[in-house]
Design an enzyme around this catalytic site. Sequence first.
Site, short mmCIF file in Angstrom:
data_model
loop_
_atom_site.label_atom_id
_atom_site.label_comp_id
_atom_site.label_asym_id
_atom_site.label_seq_id
_atom_site.Cartn_x
_atom_site.Cartn_y
_atom_site.Cartn_z
N CYS A 296 0.83 -1.20 0.00
CA CYS A 296 0.00 0.00 0.00
C CYS A 296 0.87 1.25 0.00
CB CYS A 296 -0.92 -0.01 1.21
SG CYS A 296 -2.19 1.29 1.17
N CYS A 297 1.87 1.29 0.87
CA CYS A 297 2.79 2.43 0.91
C CYS A 297 3.51 2.57 -0.43
CB CYS A 297 3.81 2.27 2.03
SG CYS A 297 3.13 2.47 3.69
N CYS B 288 -1.39 8.72 6.67
CA CYS B 288 -2.73 8.38 6.20
C CYS B 288 -3.66 8.17 7.40
CB CYS B 288 -2.69 7.11 5.35
SG CYS B 288 -1.84 7.32 3.78
N CYS C 284 -3.80 4.74 9.22
CA CYS C 284 -2.52 4.26 9.76
C CYS C 284 -1.93 5.21 10.79
CB CYS C 284 -1.53 4.05 8.61
SG CYS C 284 -2.07 2.83 7.40
N CYS D 118 7.66 3.86 5.92
CA CYS D 118 6.94 3.49 4.69
C CYS D 118 7.88 3.14 3.56
CB CYS D 118 6.02 4.63 4.26
SG CYS D 118 6.89 6.17 3.95
#
Length: 242
Positions: free
Chosen positions: A120-121, A203, A206, A231
């Site tokens: 995702c990162c 985000c 997170c 990240c």
Amino acid sequence: MNPDLSNPELLAALDAKRQAVVETLGLACELLPSVSFASSLGAEDMVLTEIILKAHLPIRIFSLDTGRLPPETYDLIGEIERHYGHRIELYLPEREAVEAYVRKFGVNGFYASLEARHACCGLRKLEPLRRALAGQAAWITGQRAAQSITRARLPIREWDAEHGLEKLNPLADWSEREVWGFIRLHRVPYNRLHDRGYPSIGCAPCTRAISVGEDVRAGRWWWEDAGNRECGLHRQTPAVSH
């Protein structure tokens, strides 16, 4: 944090450190053809935004809009434009990559495994950063050595082998007290989540508020081991003498 701005030692330190940042970044602009500042829109990055724009340094400012930022962060983007009369560039993830991720891992699949979180990162931060830095000679970050164990030996200048360019961390030796002293002294805009216990903001899914005494980055990816809480934007590389 509300540092005592009547303290002459703090004021002198802030002025000296501001000047050191201007000199570091000014020299980089003289020696290198292109310098960009990757703003995460956190407190440290707002300090750098103030310094860069008030010193009229020829530095491009951009930020990564992951598509999952908190509402307060989007509010700050608008406040920056109103306060400084300057619009920062925003880089978003590729739509096809986001859709493929959701099909494979689910909307919030990053909670399930380190692999899913890194994926995702990767699509929301690393790939847009590569696009943003393409053709640049150097980039600037707001990292501080005191922020976490993963940044303890952070140099002011380093070589970013991942992207093939210089990397500058001009606030590496700043303390949290100095960051907030500067913000209060110069009335710098900042993310209002900082007032609600969020020292480090990424985000929305997170990031959480932290308790008194916790590490300043304890609210980032809090379900993971502390040694994994990055990240991938800032892989540590050997320092370059300066």
